[in-house]
Write a protein that holds these residues in place. Structure first.
Motif, PDB file in Angstrom:
ATOM      1  N   GLY A  17      37.785  30.228  32.930  1.00 43.37           N
ATOM      2  CA  GLY A  17      39.193  29.907  33.043  1.00 43.37           C
ATOM      3  C   GLY A  17      39.530  29.063  34.263  1.00 43.37           C
ATOM      4  O   GLY A  17      40.709  28.842  34.556  1.00 43.37           O
TER       5      GLY A  17
ATOM      6  N   CYS B 238      36.883  35.022  29.523  1.00 39.85           N
ATOM      7  CA  CYS B 238      37.185  34.053  28.453  1.00 39.85           C
ATOM      8  C   CYS B 238      38.668  33.970  28.116  1.00 39.85           C
ATOM      9  O   CYS B 238      39.048  33.860  26.939  1.00 39.85           O
ATOM     10  N   ALA B 239      39.519  33.989  29.132  1.00 40.76           N
ATOM     11  CA  ALA B 239      40.965  34.022  28.881  1.00 40.76           C
ATOM     12  C   ALA B 239      41.445  32.831  28.068  1.00 40.76           C
ATOM     13  O   ALA B 239      42.331  32.956  27.219  1.00 40.76           O
ATOM     14  N   ASP B 240      40.875  31.661  28.329  1.00 43.82           N
ATOM     15  CA  ASP B 240      41.374  30.456  27.684  1.00 43.82           C
ATOM     16  C   ASP B 240      40.441  29.934  26.602  1.00 43.82           C
ATOM     17  O   ASP B 240      40.576  28.796  26.140  1.00 43.82           O
TER      18      ASP B 240
ATOM     19  N   ASN C  63      43.781  37.401  34.186  1.00 45.22           N
ATOM     20  CA  ASN C  63      42.552  36.642  33.934  1.00 45.22           C
ATOM     21  C   ASN C  63      42.843  35.178  33.632  1.00 45.22           C
ATOM     22  O   ASN C  63      41.972  34.436  33.193  1.00 45.22           O
ATOM     23  N   SER C  64      44.077  34.771  33.884  1.00 44.45           N
ATOM     24  CA  SER C  64      44.464  33.380  33.756  1.00 44.45           C
ATOM     25  C   SER C  64      45.666  33.164  34.660  1.00 44.45           C
ATOM     26  O   SER C  64      46.095  34.096  35.362  1.00 44.45           O
TER      27      SER C  64
ATOM     28  N   GLY D 113      50.033  27.609  33.560  1.00 42.31           N
ATOM     29  CA  GLY D 113      49.404  26.293  33.634  1.00 42.31           C
ATOM     30  C   GLY D 113      50.133  25.319  34.536  1.00 42.31           C
ATOM     31  O   GLY D 113      51.225  25.574  35.046  1.00 42.31           O
TER      32      GLY D 113
ATOM     33  N   TYR E  51      47.954  34.241  40.123  1.00 42.96           N
ATOM     34  CA  TYR E  51      47.679  35.591  39.631  1.00 42.96           C
ATOM     35  C   TYR E  51      48.901  36.511  39.707  1.00 42.96           C
ATOM     36  O   TYR E  51      49.218  37.220  38.741  1.00 42.96           O
TER      37      TYR E  51
ATOM     38  N   GLU F  89      51.227  35.519  36.945  1.00 40.91           N
ATOM     39  CA  GLU F  89      50.678  35.866  35.638  1.00 40.91           C
ATOM     40  C   GLU F  89      50.862  37.343  35.325  1.00 40.91           C
ATOM     41  O   GLU F  89      51.194  37.727  34.196  1.00 40.91           O
TER      42      GLU F  89
END
Length: 334
Positions: A46, A87-89, A182-183, A186, A201, A204
């Motif tokens: 990510g 693997c958030a994105d 975990n992301s 943007g 963070y 988020e």
């Protein structure tokens, strides 16, 4: 507090077997591990391609970890994988399931002989029906103490319908759940100054928790969720969220105002500010504030006992924060 058991709910481990597997598939660069750096493919991590990710030896070396625990005065750790392998994105569901499953297997192996002091939290792959299956596997087959979740996965948010079976399982079992971003939201504005971790963070976490509230997840399910980093920006938004709930029809999705649901979360102590931490205790109670350090990253609390004692609380409240409250949660229904 000097004789009380100290339990750290917010620690990470990145087992070498997982990194080696990623490396063998061209998804990680381990050439600078000796320098304390790893690079992981953006679909897994990510973060931007070739960005160096800190890799302290304690991420994969149990001896080093136990040594640090003694120095820090920590008796037990709840251990979860860091966000850089969640693997958030990602968009490939099969890849996500594979990486997360292998990560949990590697975490189980790393902690296998030290479960009395290192208690793993199994990560679940968000955005897929496989999340509930992986949660069940972690709890039933791998014997994990609880579950760790991110803030999104496969393009889906925490309040997406695909996650209802997961919430049903975790609520039915009174499972301890640690929510870690975990992301990040943007945008190129977060590209500099380590802002994804410093500011992204916390933002988020607030977004994810707000979706759990407005999406009715906390109304439908009695969940035991602890938010990382003291809940990020969420506690400071409670007045604004309540105002929106009272004046905006689209936000009037629950029978009670959002601030009531904020009281259902737990919050770790990783605020790095005595005054902010004191506000959490005042607002939500010592039984809803759990000691967390973010070990072994550089942005971690290295003296958690002092963090608690600096609050000047009565001994009983200090002991709740230091470990008694989470120990009770891990036992299940009271």
């Amino acid at each position: 507090m000097s004789d009380a058991s100290v339990v750290d709910v917010h620690t990470h481990a990145l087992p070498m077997p997982l990194l080696s597997w990623l490396s063998g598939r061209g998804l990680a660069d381990l050439s600078h591990v000796d320098d304390g750096i790893v690079r992981i493919h953006p679909e897994i991590s990510g973060v931007p391609r070739d960005m160096p990710i800190p890799l302290a030896t304690a991420q994969f070396d149990v001896t080093e970890r136990l040594h640090d625990m003694r120095k820090m005065g920590v008796d037990r750790q709840l251990v979860s994988v860091p966000p850089f392998v969640t693997c958030a994105d990602a968009t490939d569901e099969a890849l996500v399931l594979d990486v997360v499953g292998r990560g949990n297997d590697a975490l189980a192996e790393l902690t296998a002989n030290r479960r009395s002091v290192l208690e793993p939290l199994g990560f679940v792959p968000l955005g897929t029906p496989g999340a509930v299956d992986e949660a069940r596997r972690c709890l039933d087959e791998l014997g994990f103490a609880g579950i760790a979740i991110g803030t999104r996965g496969l393009g889906r948010e925490l309040d997406a319908p695909v996650h209802e079976p997961l919430w049903e399982l975790l609520a039915a079992r009174s499972t301890f759940v640690f929510l870690h971003p975990n992301s990040v939201p943007g945008g190129a504005r977060l590209a500099d100054y380590w802002l994804p971790q410093l500011a992204g963070y916390p933002m988020e976490t607030a977004l994810a928790a707000a979706r759990l509230i407005f999406g009715g997840v906390l109304e439908r399910h009695d969940l035991r969720i602890c938010l990382a980093h003291g809940g990020g920006c969420l506690p400071s938004l409670r007045g604004r969220l309540d105002l929106g709930w009272s004046r905006k029809a689209v936000a009037r999705t629950t029978p009670a105002p959002p601030s009531e649901y904020l009281r259902r979360f737990r919050y770790d102590t990783a605020t790095f500010s005595t005054s902010l931490l004191g506000q959490l205790v005042d607002e939500f109670g010592a039984d809803h504030v759990l000691l967390g350090t973010d070990y072994p990253f550089e942005l971690a609390d290295t003296d958690p006992r002092r963090t608690v004692t600096a609050l000047g609380l009565p001994a009983a409240e200090s002991e709740l924060i230091a470990g008694a409250a989470v120990t009770a949660l891990l036992r299940g229904p009271s």
